[in-house]
Design a protein around this motif. Sequence first.
Motif, short mmCIF file in Angstrom:
data_model
loop_
_atom_site.label_atom_id
_atom_site.label_comp_id
_atom_site.label_asym_id
_atom_site.label_seq_id
_atom_site.Cartn_x
_atom_site.Cartn_y
_atom_site.Cartn_z
N ILE A 26 -109.68 -50.18 -37.29
CA ILE A 26 -110.65 -50.01 -38.37
C ILE A 26 -110.89 -48.53 -38.65
N ASP A 27 -110.77 -47.68 -37.63
CA ASP A 27 -110.80 -46.23 -37.86
C ASP A 27 -109.67 -45.82 -38.79
N LEU A 28 -108.47 -46.32 -38.49
CA LEU A 28 -107.31 -45.97 -39.31
C LEU A 28 -107.49 -46.47 -40.74
N CYS A 29 -108.07 -47.65 -40.91
CA CYS A 29 -108.34 -48.16 -42.25
C CYS A 29 -109.27 -47.22 -43.01
N ARG A 30 -110.36 -46.82 -42.38
CA ARG A 30 -111.33 -45.95 -43.06
C ARG A 30 -110.70 -44.64 -43.49
N HIS A 31 -109.98 -44.01 -42.59
CA HIS A 31 -109.37 -42.72 -42.92
C HIS A 31 -108.33 -42.86 -44.03
N THR A 32 -107.51 -43.91 -43.96
CA THR A 32 -106.47 -44.10 -44.96
C THR A 32 -107.08 -44.40 -46.33
N MET A 33 -108.13 -45.21 -46.35
CA MET A 33 -108.81 -45.51 -47.61
C MET A 33 -109.40 -44.26 -48.25
N GLN A 34 -109.90 -43.34 -47.44
CA GLN A 34 -110.56 -42.16 -47.98
C GLN A 34 -109.56 -41.13 -48.50
N VAL A 35 -108.42 -41.04 -47.86
CA VAL A 35 -107.41 -40.10 -48.36
C VAL A 35 -106.86 -40.58 -49.70
N GLY A 36 -106.58 -41.86 -49.80
CA GLY A 36 -106.15 -42.43 -51.07
C GLY A 36 -104.72 -42.08 -51.44
N TYR A 37 -104.45 -42.12 -52.72
CA TYR A 37 -103.10 -41.96 -53.24
C TYR A 37 -102.88 -40.56 -53.80
N LYS A 38 -101.71 -40.01 -53.50
CA LYS A 38 -101.39 -38.65 -53.94
C LYS A 38 -101.19 -38.57 -55.44
N ASN A 39 -100.61 -39.56 -56.04
CA ASN A 39 -100.19 -39.48 -57.44
C ASN A 39 -101.18 -40.06 -58.43
N ARG A 40 -102.43 -40.28 -58.01
CA ARG A 40 -103.41 -40.77 -58.96
C ARG A 40 -103.76 -39.67 -59.96
N SER A 41 -104.15 -40.07 -61.14
CA SER A 41 -104.47 -39.11 -62.20
C SER A 41 -105.91 -38.65 -62.03
N LEU A 42 -106.06 -37.42 -61.53
CA LEU A 42 -107.38 -36.86 -61.23
C LEU A 42 -108.16 -37.86 -60.37
N PHE A 43 -109.37 -38.26 -60.80
CA PHE A 43 -110.18 -39.15 -59.98
C PHE A 43 -110.35 -40.52 -60.61
N LEU A 44 -110.00 -40.66 -61.88
CA LEU A 44 -110.44 -41.83 -62.63
C LEU A 44 -109.79 -43.12 -62.18
N SER A 45 -108.57 -43.05 -61.68
CA SER A 45 -107.89 -44.29 -61.29
C SER A 45 -108.17 -44.68 -59.84
N ALA A 46 -109.02 -43.93 -59.15
CA ALA A 46 -109.33 -44.22 -57.74
C ALA A 46 -110.37 -45.34 -57.68
N SER A 47 -110.02 -46.51 -58.16
CA SER A 47 -110.95 -47.63 -58.22
C SER A 47 -111.12 -48.24 -56.84
N LEU A 48 -112.11 -49.12 -56.74
CA LEU A 48 -112.34 -49.84 -55.49
C LEU A 48 -111.09 -50.60 -55.07
N TYR A 49 -110.36 -51.17 -56.03
CA TYR A 49 -109.19 -51.97 -55.69
C TYR A 49 -108.10 -51.13 -55.04
N LYS A 50 -107.97 -49.88 -55.46
CA LYS A 50 -106.99 -48.99 -54.85
C LYS A 50 -107.34 -48.72 -53.38
N HIS A 51 -108.62 -48.50 -53.13
CA HIS A 51 -109.05 -48.26 -51.75
C HIS A 51 -108.83 -49.51 -50.89
N LEU A 52 -109.17 -50.68 -51.44
CA LEU A 52 -108.99 -51.91 -50.69
C LEU A 52 -107.52 -52.22 -50.46
#
Length: 343
Positions: A26-52
């Motif tokens: 669960i630690d690894l999940c939290r950290h990975t969710m927070q880093v997110g995706y490198k190729n997202r367009s600025l911040f707008l596409s960082a939706s909840l679904y992407k984190h999940l």
Amino acid sequence: MELYFEDYEGDYRDLNKCDIMKISRIDLCRHTMQVGYKNRSLFLSASLYKHLELFFMVMANVEYNAGNLLLKDEYHSLDQSEKVCISYQIGQGLTKAIAERYLKVPWVAHVKTMKNMRYHFEHGGVIKKIINENEQSGTEPDLIGFDIKCRAHLFESKGSFLESMSSKIIQKAINQVSNYDYFIDPYGNVQSFTTRNACLFNFTPHFHGTVIDPPGNENEKISSGLLHCLYNQYYLFLHSEMDQLKTLKLFDKNWSGYKFSFGDENYFWGINTMYKEFLQEQLANNNFNSLDYFFVQNEEEIILKVQKISDFFAEHCFYDMNINDEYVSVGEDGYILCNLNKI
């Protein structure tokens, strides 16, 4: 998880040793969710679904057994292209864990994201550690992070399902965190990097890694970089409507976030409510998504805001909650991820 630290100097020289990082799934999940995706367009596409999506990716491919993180058998039946993507994201999450646990860097952003916000990374750094003299590739690192003292840190992550890495890959990672000499914020403030962390992870037979810091120059200059890094990391929660968030009281603290299910179990991903309210007061009314933002703001006010936020986190740090559980993960940045059925 075994970690080997090499070549750290100054305030960080005590890291140079073999250490065991206690990290649950669960630690690894939290950290990975927070880093997110490198190729997202600025911040707008960082939706909840992407984190999940990243949560489910970790849960589907990683297991926790006798204190060790391991790849599931299902991972090894995947196509090579799928393995590469998963190894990359897991490596990003482990890098975020190291940043938080060992360097006291709660917040990281992708270098590409900062470049999109008109931060300029200047070439000219010196590569001081040579493992493979024939390897010349490697320019841009993955992440830039900031600690509570507003110091900047660079990170490159390499993840592999093999038991070891070639000298070529190791050298490339070193090159990636060495080539930039400093960065310049949109005001023209120059800030160098306190550490340059080449983070190398192997997932066979169980997760282990090596972290190398090629020495470099540094200064104490404060830039506006922390502000944008924070805005990136908290964007989803700062802009969520209150009726979209659930408020829970866990471990005698209030949290605002999202409930979701995985199998027959319920999970909660959220942020300390006090942190959320403070950050909304400081950031939510500012149009940081506009590339013209810095041309209509007073530089002195921006730097004062950076210092105010830094002071707040230093004063209200609650990481001494002493939560060490397979089903709960709490970070210095105020985020929590937990299995509600198990607490």
